[in-house]
Scaffold this motif. Structure first.
Motif, short mmCIF file in Angstrom:
data_model
loop_
_atom_site.label_atom_id
_atom_site.label_comp_id
_atom_site.label_asym_id
_atom_site.label_seq_id
_atom_site.Cartn_x
_atom_site.Cartn_y
_atom_site.Cartn_z
N TYR A 40 -60.98 19.47 15.46
CA TYR A 40 -61.80 18.45 14.82
C TYR A 40 -60.95 17.42 14.10
O TYR A 40 -61.41 16.68 13.25
CB TYR A 40 -62.77 19.10 13.83
N ALA A 41 -59.64 17.38 14.41
CA ALA A 41 -58.76 16.40 13.77
C ALA A 41 -59.09 14.99 14.26
O ALA A 41 -59.29 14.76 15.45
CB ALA A 41 -57.30 16.72 14.08
N CYS A 42 -59.16 14.05 13.32
CA CYS A 42 -59.36 12.65 13.66
C CYS A 42 -58.81 11.80 12.52
O CYS A 42 -58.43 12.32 11.48
CB CYS A 42 -60.83 12.34 13.91
N SER A 43 -58.76 10.53 12.75
CA SER A 43 -58.29 9.64 11.68
C SER A 43 -59.42 9.32 10.72
O SER A 43 -60.61 9.47 11.05
CB SER A 43 -57.74 8.35 12.30
N VAL A 44 -59.07 8.83 9.53
CA VAL A 44 -60.09 8.44 8.56
C VAL A 44 -60.94 7.31 9.14
O VAL A 44 -62.17 7.30 9.00
CB VAL A 44 -59.44 8.01 7.23
N GLY A 45 -60.28 6.37 9.84
CA GLY A 45 -61.02 5.26 10.43
C GLY A 45 -62.05 5.72 11.45
O GLY A 45 -63.17 5.21 11.48
N GLU A 46 -61.67 6.71 12.29
CA GLU A 46 -62.61 7.24 13.30
C GLU A 46 -63.80 7.89 12.63
O GLU A 46 -64.95 7.74 13.06
CB GLU A 46 -61.90 8.24 14.21
N LEU A 47 -63.55 8.61 11.55
CA LEU A 47 -64.64 9.31 10.85
C LEU A 47 -65.59 8.30 10.20
O LEU A 47 -66.82 8.45 10.25
CB LEU A 47 -64.06 10.26 9.81
N LEU A 48 -65.03 7.26 9.60
CA LEU A 48 -65.87 6.25 8.97
C LEU A 48 -66.72 5.51 9.99
O LEU A 48 -67.83 5.07 9.69
CB LEU A 48 -64.99 5.25 8.20
N GLN A 49 -66.20 5.42 11.20
CA GLN A 49 -66.93 4.71 12.25
C GLN A 49 -68.03 5.58 12.85
O GLN A 49 -69.16 5.14 13.04
CB GLN A 49 -65.97 4.24 13.33
N THR A 50 -67.70 6.83 13.13
CA THR A 50 -68.70 7.71 13.79
C THR A 50 -69.67 8.30 12.79
O THR A 50 -70.81 8.61 13.14
CB THR A 50 -67.99 8.87 14.52
#
Length: 610
Positions: free
Chosen positions: A213-223
């Protein structure tokens, strides 16, 4: 001491030469009335590939006409109006390049012998070696062109419950059975599937786990996905050391972390020595219910002062590998394939295909044999290794057995031996499994393996007048030796009361030890090496010769019925390494037969009258 035998041998040899000369002369003179006399009592012949192909040939040509071959006519004669099985089985000889149990050698080899040896006379006996296809192990049958299955992105997403990683680890591999149940809802029990997927093992503590479930902060804010995620970034502004509230910065993006704890729920900021500017990895959930996005239920994984470049290097080392695993549907449940009769059951790794630059395996014996030798450095004799691999039209599997020396592919083919006798016509003596007189006929197909020669060049040897002989007495010295005389494979086809008997003479030696020194051995699983084979010692049914003379006596009947329908190897072990060696015996063996009881009766009666 044996002048009588030697004179007889000379006379026999002279007669043979005269016979050969006359035969040559008459043939050259084209004397059609000449009838050569040629009786061979221990003839051997091995069918070649061309021989077998000829037996499987469907027709012969006569001018412009084609007529069924004698073999095809034989197969047709065995059929009935309602059953053409014999003919269909005979046709398999050509495709298999071997006989089968249904299209057996005893049906077709007699016609071959008549064509191949037209001048031999009644009384000739020939042990014919031929290829027999017994079929592969029943364990490999379920693999025949079984289903290959490669996990898709959707499959990974399903197993990880939406976390989005494109590989499995030790924990998530447990989700494969449930995935297969959904993918193959109508699977029958016994169905086999080879599953291919990317895999990463659990990482050591020194490397931050590259979780799915690793992702960037930007990806999380977008999804804005609320599932659990892993984030890695830099500790920015710290709002509260006590409660672990801070901003996690990742490039140009940041998110507010609302309370950081360890797995047990403890506040760990000071205990872990976390400082602003450290790189930290945490897991938790996205929440957008507040005025600004937050990362809640945050749990500490690790932190370091490593630079971003160092961190990328760590993560790049953790590249997934391609894994192939065999699954079978048994008792309505998918599980990793296993069989207690096998030492190993595995799918050929993807790395082998990559090395070959191919998606399929065409020369399995060579490729997989090489793979097994490299991977399993210390196998034990008789261990069986099943390997599944990809061919042009699916997945198949084969077995390899370690014979004590090398990995041998179990092809389903064996070399069988059957005795044929010429009376009025050639016929299979299916109740005689092996026979040889040795005398004047060579060592037949027997082999010799040395274990300890104590400086001698040989112990067992062939002597035309006496048969196979063994002695450790040379130049006035008795030697402690161990030497083996080993038969070819003897297949007790459809046997009921098979027996072994032979004639032997024992001279000299030590009467107290001769019975220990001279042994008859048998095995049903010969490895090719006597030292790695499990042998059964056969006790002499009768007393062995006492060593006082050169008289040949019948050794008695050795019961082999416990090996009914199996393939055996018989061995004669000469072993004077036991006990006090005061006089090494000479052991001579001739007139050997393995046959049914009635045949052995007739054999003994015939030779006792000589």
């Amino acid at each position: 001491m044996k002048a009588k035998h030697k004179i007889a041998t000379i006379i026999f040899a002279a007669a043979a030469l005269i016979s050969c000369d006359n035969f040559f002369d008459e043939k050259q003179l084209d004397n059609g009335n000449y009838q050569p006399s040629d009786i061979r009592t221990s003839m051997t012949y091995t069918l070649t590939d061309d021989d077998v192909a000829g037996i499987g040939k469907q027709c012969t040509y006569k001018g412009n006409d084609t007529i069924p071959s004698v073999y095809e006519q034989k197969a047709l004669s065995l059929c009935t109006a309602s059953d053409s099985t014999p003919y269909n089985e005979w046709k398999r000889i050509s495709s298999l390049k071997a006989f089968t149990e249904e299209a057996s050698a005893d049906l077709y080899v007699p016609m071959f012998m008549a064509q191949k040896f037209p001048y031999l006379d009644a009384g000739t006996i020939c042990n014919v070696t031929y290829p027999l296809y017994e079929g592969k192990s029943s364990r490999v049958e379920p693999f025949n062109y079984s289903t290959p299955y490669t996990l898709t992105e959707d499959d990974y997403n399903t197993i990880w419950n939406g976390h989005g990683a494109l590989y499995l680890n030790d924990e998530t591999e447990k989700g494969i059975p449930a995935l297969l149940s959904k993918a193959f809802p109508l699977a029958a029990n016994g169905k086999i599937i080879v599953v291919t997927y990317d895999y990463l093992p659990d990482q050591p503590d020194s490397i931050i786990p590259f979780l799915p479930y690793a992702c960037s902060v930007g990806e999380l804010l977008q999804t804005k996905e609320t599932n659990e995620h892993q984030l890695t970034g830099i500790v920015g502004t710290v709002k509260s050391v006590l409660s672990g509230r801070f901003y996690l910065v990742d490039g140009n993006d940041s998110i507010y972390v609302y309370g950081l704890k360890d797995e047990d729920g403890n506040n760990i900021w000071k205990a872990k020595g976390i400082e602003q500017g450290n790189q930290i990895t945490i897991k938790g959930n996205y929440s957008g219910e507040q005025d600004e996005p937050q990362f809640v239920n945050a749990v500490y994984i690790s932190h370091s002062a490593a630079s971003a470049a160092q961190r990328r290097k760590q993560l790049s080392a953790a590249k997934p590998i391609v894994k192939k695993v065999i699954y079978q549907f048994t008792n309505d449940v998918w599980d990793v394939y296993a069989n207690e009769q096998l030492t190993v059951a595995e799918a050929l790794p993807q790395t082998i295909y990559d090395e070959l630059g191919s998606t399929t395996i065409t020369n399995a014996d060579e490729v997989i044999g090489t793979y097994l030798r490299a991977k399993y450095l210390y196998p034990q004799a008789k261990q069986i290794y099943l390997v599944a691999y990809t061919v042009s039209n699916g997945i198949v599997a084969d077995e390899w057995t370690f014979d004590g020396t090398d990995f041998i592919m179990n092809t389903g083919y064996v070399q069988d031996i059957m005795s044929f006798v010429l009376k009025q016509d050639w016929a299979a003596n299916i109740s005689t499994y092996y026979t040889t007189p040795f005398v004047n006929d060579g060592p037949a197909d027997f082999n010799i393996q040395h274990i300890a020669l104590d400086g001698l060049n040989y112990v067992w040897r062939y002597q035309a007048a006496y048969g196979m002989t063994a002695s450790a007495y040379v130049s006035g010295t008795n030697h402690p030796v161990e030497d083996w005389l080993i038969s070819p494979n003897i297949r007790l086809k459809k046997s009921t009361e098979p027996q072994l008997t032979f004639y032997h003479a024992v001279r000299y030696g030590n009467e107290a030890y001769n019975k220990q020194w001279l042994n008859v051995m048998v095995t049903n699983n010969y490895t090719g090496d006597v030292s790695t084979t499990e042998w059964q010692h056969l006790d002499f049914p009768d007393s062995i010769p006492d060593g006082s003379n050169w008289h040949f006596l019948n050794a008695g009947r050795f019961d082999l019925s416990q090996y009914n329908s199996e393939t055996i190897v018989i061995a004669f072990r000469y072993n004077t390494t036991i006990g006090e060696l005061t006089s090494a015996p000479t052991w001579e063996i001739q007139n050997l037969i393995v046959a049914e009881k009635e045949e052995v009766d007739a054999f003994i009666n015939e030779h006792n009258e000589e």
